[in-house]
Structure formats: C-alpha cells, structure tokens
Design a protein around this motif. Structure first.
Motif, PDB file in Angstrom:
ATOM      1  N   LEU A 320      18.399  -9.429 -16.779  1.00 36.90           N
ATOM      2  CA  LEU A 320      19.337  -9.421 -15.671  1.00 36.90           C
ATOM      3  C   LEU A 320      20.462  -8.512 -16.135  1.00 36.90           C
ATOM      4  CD1 LEU A 320      19.496 -13.188 -14.467  1.00 36.90           C
ATOM      5  CD2 LEU A 320      18.136 -11.342 -13.600  1.00 36.90           C
ATOM      6  N   ARG A 321      21.128  -7.461 -15.049  1.00 41.28           N
ATOM      7  CA  ARG A 321      21.809  -6.563 -15.133  1.00 41.28           C
ATOM      8  C   ARG A 321      22.812  -6.847 -13.860  1.00 41.28           C
ATOM      9  NH1 ARG A 321      18.635  -1.379 -16.982  1.00 41.28           N
ATOM     10  NH2 ARG A 321      17.292  -2.300 -18.569  1.00 41.28           N
ATOM     11  N   VAL A 322      24.261  -6.681 -14.484  1.00 40.39           N
ATOM     12  CA  VAL A 322      25.308  -6.685 -13.353  1.00 40.39           C
ATOM     13  C   VAL A 322      25.812  -5.165 -13.211  1.00 40.39           C
ATOM     14  CG1 VAL A 322      27.760  -7.518 -12.995  1.00 40.39           C
ATOM     15  CG2 VAL A 322      26.188  -9.226 -13.448  1.00 40.39           C
ATOM     16  N   THR A 323      25.747  -4.890 -11.981  1.00 41.58           N
ATOM     17  CA  THR A 323      26.089  -3.477 -11.475  1.00 41.58           C
ATOM     18  C   THR A 323      27.023  -3.456 -10.286  1.00 41.58           C
ATOM     19  OG1 THR A 323      24.256  -3.084 -10.226  1.00 41.58           O
ATOM     20  CG2 THR A 323      24.128  -2.663 -12.600  1.00 41.58           C
ATOM     21  N   GLY A 324      27.464  -2.369  -9.870  1.00 48.16           N
ATOM     22  CA  GLY A 324      28.130  -2.382  -8.351  1.00 48.16           C
ATOM     23  C   GLY A 324      29.307  -1.981  -8.634  1.00 48.16           C
ATOM     24  N   ALA A 325      30.146  -2.234  -9.890  1.00 49.69           N
ATOM     25  CA  ALA A 325      31.630  -1.882  -9.979  1.00 49.69           C
ATOM     26  C   ALA A 325      31.816  -1.716 -11.562  1.00 49.69           C
ATOM     27  CB  ALA A 325      32.489  -2.813  -9.408  1.00 49.69           C
ATOM     28  N   PRO A 326      32.835  -1.046 -11.922  1.00 49.32           N
ATOM     29  CA  PRO A 326      33.301  -0.871 -13.387  1.00 49.32           C
ATOM     30  C   PRO A 326      33.629  -2.143 -13.946  1.00 49.32           C
ATOM     31  CG  PRO A 326      34.191   0.863 -12.126  1.00 49.32           C
ATOM     32  CD  PRO A 326      33.538  -0.129 -11.077  1.00 49.32           C
TER      33      PRO A 326
END
Length: 742
Positions: A320-326
């Motif tokens: 699982l990876r969190v993306t969408g913003a620094p």
C-alpha cells in the motif's frame, strides 16, 4: 562555579585604586584660620563642619578607588564558568558527537531532513576546533569506536550518515561517547547530542549511560565534561504527516481459489485535514487505488481485493502506498505484506464427549459457515474411530488433539506413536476421565512427556496457573508478559500430578510450581512434537461439576484461543510461517519437509544484495537475525540436484516512529540530571551554550553598569563636598561686648 579572567594582566590595573589615597594625602587643603569676636560659637560650628566634611571625604575617596578598580577589572574581561577550561577555539578538544539516526530524523524541514541539519551543525562544531583535537562519534544504529578520529576523518564519517530503520536507545551511544571522552587527555571535553528528542529514541526507564564516569571525572581539576542537547525539527504540534499504520488480511487466511481481502489503516498526524490517494500493488503491479479524506488527527480505513486465483504455496507480495501530496516523512508512506495462499490445515480432535472437544474446535475454527475463510479444517472423532478410520489419512493432519479420552487403546497408541515419529504433532489434555493405566503403558510411554500419577487439588493460596517457564518458546515469545499476567488470575481447581520423562521439559507451571504443560520432541526428517496438558482443555459452567478442573478456556481470558492457534502451526513445523515482521526482529522462515538445503541465499529489498546463510538442520526453519531494511526479502534454498524453492518475507518500519512525541523537560532531567546538560533549539541558543561552556558567563556588561552608577555617585559626592555656600564665604557677626557680658 569558577571565576577567571580573559586578560589577567590587566587586572593589575586595580592597583591604580591607590591613586586617590595618594592624592588625598598630598593635596589635602590647609584649614583657614579666621578670627571672630565670638570665638566660642565659631569653634562649635567649625567642629560640626569638620565632622561632616570628614564623612563626605571618605565616601568620595572610596568611590574613586572603587571606580578605578572596577575599570581595571572590566578591561580584564572577568567571566564565571562551570564546565570546561577557558580559552578560544585553539584549545585542543575531546569532542563527542552523538547522532540520532532513527526514522523520525528523516522528517523534511526547509527542503532538508533533520539528519541533514544535524550533520551541518556537527560539521560547524568540528570546524571550530583545532586539528590537534580528537572527535568521538556515535550514532543510534551501530556500536561506536572508542578510538578518536581526527577532525578530517570525522567530517567524512559525518557526511556518510544515513537514517536507519533499526536503532538502539540513545542512552547506549551516550555511554560509549562519555567513556571515550572522559579517558581522552585533551584539556577541553564536550559532548553534543543531535536529535529531534522523540521519546521512541530513548529508554525512559533509565538515565543515559556513562553519567557516573562523567561525575567522577568532574571531581578532578579540568576533568569536567560539558553536555549540550541540540533539539532539531519543529515542535510536535507543528508537524504534519500521513502514515500507513496497518496492512493485514482481516481473516488471517488466504485461501486457495478465493479472493483475498486486504485492509489498510491510514492515519493523519497533525492539525490539518489531509487528502490522499492510497494505491494497492500486488506482485509489483498496481491493482487499484482509493482517494481518502482524513480529519486532523484522524484515521481512514481502506480495503482492496486480490484476484480470485492465487497460486498455492507461492509467496505473494502486496504493498500500500500513500500518494497525492508531498509528505514530510516518507518512510511510512508505504507498507509491505507477504502471504501464502493455501488450503486450511487439517486438525483432528479425539474425545469421548463433544463438550471436551468444542472449546478447542471453537478456538481454531470460530466461523462454521460453509465457504468462510478459515485457517484450520477441524474434524471431531471418537477414540474408537481413530485406528479404523484414520489409519491411512492421519499423516495428512497438521495436529491431533487427544482430549480427556478414558481408554485410547493400544491400536490408537500405536498409530499415534508412528504419527509422531514421522514428524506429526500431538496434544494431550488430561482430565477427569483419563485412566493412568491407559496412559502409563509401554506404548504411550514412548511418546508422552510424563506418567500420570493422581489428581491433585492445589492449595487455596496457589489455586491458579503460574507462569510461562520458557518465554522464548514459539508458543509464548510474542505474548509472554501478557500471558503471565492472565495466568496469575486464572483459577485451577484440580490437575494431575505427573512424573516427567527425562526427555521432557516444562513449558508452563501452576502457581505451586507443578507442571501445567510439558513438551517432548522426536528428531527425524521432520521433528515430531508432543504437548501434554496436566489439566483439561475444556471447562464446565458449574464449579461443582467433577469435570470442572480449570477456567483456561473461559471467554474471560484471551490466552486460550491465542495459544491454540499457535499450537497447530508449531506442531506442524510451520510456526515460522509468519511472513511480516518489523525491521530488527528475528525472522523465522520454514523451509518445509524433505531433504536438507545445501545452499541458502538471502536477497534484500533492492534485489541485488545477496548474502549466503548457513543451511539449518533437516526439518528446522531458517533463522535470520535482525534484518535491517524495510521491503520485500527473498530466500532461495537449494537442495541436492536441481531442487530449489523460493520463499520470502516482508519487513516494515516500526509504527511507533510515525507517532512523534517529544521528550518533556522532566524526562530530559531524568536522562541527564537536572544540572547536567544545556538545551539548545537553534543557532542562537547553540552558540550561547557553546560560548558559556568554552568561555563562561562574561561579567563585563554588569561591571560597566556598576561603573556608570559609581561615576554618578562620585560626581554627586564631589559636588556636595566642594560646594560653596550661596553668595560666597561669609562670616556671621559676633555678639557685642555688652551682649557677651550679659
């Protein structure tokens, strides 16, 4: 506290304070003699005037002497210091640098990590010491060398520092550096701690190591060691971070031919809401994504499903990876999961009564719904069926439970004997129905860990389970402390007294010390194991029931289902089939039955770094000591001929690193002593602390302020002393002769 002078020679100027005395003695004005008619009255007035002039004269003299002395003292630059010898940056220094390299130091602030900031501060400190100094460096990830480095060597070491997933409490490297600095012969000794002061980086149950040596060194002249704690990063309330805290298969089972549900938990750490996208990967390929909105300090659950057909026995890898913003903290934006799809393990429970089997069956298979995902396929049978019905299929079972069976019979014991010696796992629960003569015969004695004696009633003061005898055993190592706490309150009304075999060992005891659980093992191509409980694995609702021997299976305790679910994998030799670990934990990889591996290779997450490992004995799992790097690991075991199997596991960073909590002042005092350190938060406070340590507290500003007051006082006294009466000197007319005569 010590007092010293930066320019001691100028302090000799204090001798100039004698000049006003000399001037007073040689330039003292001569009294004027004035003859008045009324001589008696004039003499009385002169007497009072002289007394007043003498007092003012001495005050003025003292003020002028003190003024000159203070001016000379101020030019000598006096300072008060309490840590190290005074001097400038040319003094040879024993400089200790302790770096926090935990994952929280990877937090980015102003386009650089906190560890980068720590390295910059350390390089500045090294640049300020002469080349004759020695630098002692340590980090929280690896043991430090007691050999000092030259400033040039220390600079190179500092530049190569990186954030690490596995770290020791900073108490330990503090002791390593303190010991080296105390033994160094350089005249100035300083130790700097560079950390974000996260609580997870310290062992708050004890002070920093080496403080006793520092205190002893301080008793010798010039032996003091100054400690500066440099706090890096923003305060906890200003930090922003989104992390994946959990990733799991909720059912705990990945069944062959069925879709596998994978659950993740994403948390926001900070005062602002967060919008993110969670991506799901399986086998390196993206299989889905989900947008989420998280409230400040809140959490959000996400779920994904794998394809329905997963290859049996193969290690499947998900992320699982969190993306969408620094995100300022990157290490917790990804989480790893390894799992195997396999059919449920078969478990056979043999009992005379259903009630004696239902507690174990419910613990192993709590959801009897057809088609539900399950880890174990449980079958309940009678002792009479064992030899006739399961003679050819018993070997297919991962474990057999023999629960309070009165008379198993020789045929059943012979079958169980062969099953165990071929690598099977047997659990015996002895209860009220057991007959010692059926358990102490020659055939059962070949495999049972103990001979049954007579039922015993424990003393009322010790009528509970006791504790785990071997906390490192695979049945208990993950929950040893919690299990002991529950055992201490779990009632026991009766148990069998036993005579343990020489080949057996006790794994658990009652409060009175009698064995509660014993184990006996049998070596072979696969290790056979027998566990024997001396009290039943079932309960009765009424304590007065003759079969109500204990409350072990009670719903009030979680120990029973946990131990039962760990028992079957342990007996089947697959305890190590846990495939997800935290970085730094010891990993156990089962290599399965069959011929021994002749070559084992461990490949790290980068896919390039391969390390050879010593193959374990046949039937034993491979143990890997504390792997460090988060990600997916691969194990390739080769056997005779072309035999080869590829296994694997996943490592995740410790979740506590994401939950930042800073040390409080009281905790710092407990670690270093209330007066044992200087705390710096930025360049200004660091420079102030360094100057205070190296030079001391300068008194020049206070002396100048005092001189200003004295100048004002001297001017006032001088004006008062030399002031003429208004209108100039006058003489009062004396009385007439007639008045005098009168």
């Amino acid at each position: 506290m010590e007092f010293s002078l930066m320019h001691a020679g100028l302090a000799a100027g204090a001798a100039l304070a004698a000049i006003p005395v000399i001037l007073h003695l040689f330039m003292r004005p001569t009294p004027k003699h004035v003859v008045f008619p009324a001589l008696r009255l004039l003499r009385e007035r002169q007497k009072r005037s002289r007394k007043k002039m003498r007092i003012k004269n001495w005050l003025l003299l003292a003020a002028r002497m003190l003024l000159l002395a203070l001016m000379a003292l101020a030019l000598a630059r006096p300072r008060i210091h309490s840590e190290t010898p005074l001097g400038d940056d040319s003094v040879p220094t024993a400089l200790g640098l302790v770096f926090d390299t935990s994952l929280s130091m990877g937090y980015r602030q102003n386009d650089e990590t906190l560890l980068d900031q720590a390295k910059e501060k350390a390089l500045e400190l090294v640049d300020r010491i002469p080349d004759s100094s020695l630098v002692f460096v340590a980090d929280s990830a690896s043991p430090a060398s007691r050999t000092g480095r030259s400033p040039a060597s220390a600079r190179q070491w500092i530049k190569e520092l990186t954030v690490r997933a596995v770290n020791r409490p900073l108490n330990i490297p503090m002791g390593e550096v303190y010991e080296a600095v105390v033994e160094c012969d350089r005249p100035r000794r300083e130790v700097y701690v560079l950390s974000d002061l996260a609580k997870t980086s310290w062992d708050l149950g004890r002070p920093a190591e080496g403080l006793d040596r520092v205190a002893k060194a301080a008793e010798t002249p010039g032996g003091k060691v100054a400690t500066v704690v440099l706090r890096l990063g923003p305060p906890a309330e200003e930090r922003e971070n989104v992390s994946i805290e959990e990733m799991e298969i909720p059912s705990g089972v990945a069944s062959t031919g069925e879709p596998v549900e994978i659950r993740g938990l994403v948390r926001s750490h900070g005062a602002k809401p967060a919008s993110r996208i969670v991506e799901f990967y399986l086998g390196g390929d993206k299989r889905g994504q989900a947008p989420i909105e998280i409230a400040p300090g809140g959490q959000q659950e996400v779920q994904f499903t794998t394809p329905s057909r997963l290859k049996e026995g193969e290690v499947h890898r998900a992320e699982l990876r969190v993306t969408g913003a620094p995100d300022p903290l990157a290490f917790d934006d990804v989480r790893y999961l390894s799992f195997q799809a396999r059919p449920p393990r078969k478990v056979l429970i043999v009992s005379d009564l259903d009630v004696d089997a239902e507690f174990v069956a419910l613990a192993l298979d709590p959801d009897p719904t057809p088609g539900a995902a399950r880890s174990f396929q449980v079958t309940i049978a009678r002792a009479s069926e064992l030899a006739s019905k399961y003679r050819d299929t018993l070997k297919d079972h991962a474990a057999v439970f023999l629960l309070d069976v009165a008379e198993p019979g020789d045929a059943a014991w012979n079958l169980l004997n062969a099953y165990v010696h071929e690598g099977g796992g047997l659990v015996v629960g002895a209860g009220v129905r057991c007959r010692p003569e059926d358990y102490n015969g020659p055939i059962p004695s070949q495999i049972l860990p103990a001979r049954l004696g007579a039922p015993a009633v424990p003393d009322p003061t010790a009528a509970t389970f006791g504790k785990v005898a071997d906390a490192t055993h695979p049945l208990f190592d993950r929950y040893a402390e919690g299990i002991d706490a529950q055992l201490a309150t779990m009632p026991v009304r009766r148990y069998w007294k036993v005579e343990p075999s020489e080949a057996a060992r006790a794994l658990m005891t009652f409060a009175d010390g009698a064995p509660a659980l014993l184990e006996r093992t049998f070596q072979g191509p696969r290790t056979g194991r027998v566990l024997m409980w001396t009290t039943p694995l079932a309960r009765r609702p009424r304590p007065s029931d003759p079969a109500a021997w204990n409350e072990l299976p009670s719903l009030s305790y979680w120990v029973f289902p946990v131990v039962m679910n760990l028992t079957v994998p342990y007996l089947s030799g697959s305890t190590g089939e846990r495939l997800v670990y935290d970085a730094g934990e010891d990993v156990i990889v089962p290599l399965g039955p069959g011929a021994a591996a002749t070559d084992v290779r461990i490949i790290g997450p980068d896919g390039k770094t391969a390390e050879a490992a010593t193959p374990p004995p046949p039937g034993e799992p491979l143990r890997i000591a504390s792997p460090q790097f988060p990600g997916h690991w691969t194990v390739v075991a080769s056997g005779p001929g072309d035999a080869k199997q590829t296994l694997g596991f996943s490592l995740n960073p410790p979740a506590d690193e994401s939950r930042f909590a800073a040390l409080e002042a009281a905790e710092l005092d407990a670690l270093f002593g209330k007066e044992g350190y200087f705390l710096a938060d930025d360049d200004r406070t660091l420079q102030k602390a360094t100057e205070l340590i190296r030079v001391g507290q300068e008194l020049f500003p206070w002396l100048m302020f005092l001189i200003l007051i004295l100048v004002t006082a001297e001017n006032f006294l001088a004006n008062t002393f030399y002031k003429e009466p208004t209108g100039g000197p006058t003489t009062e007319p004396g009385p007439s002769p007639a008045q005098a005569a009168a």
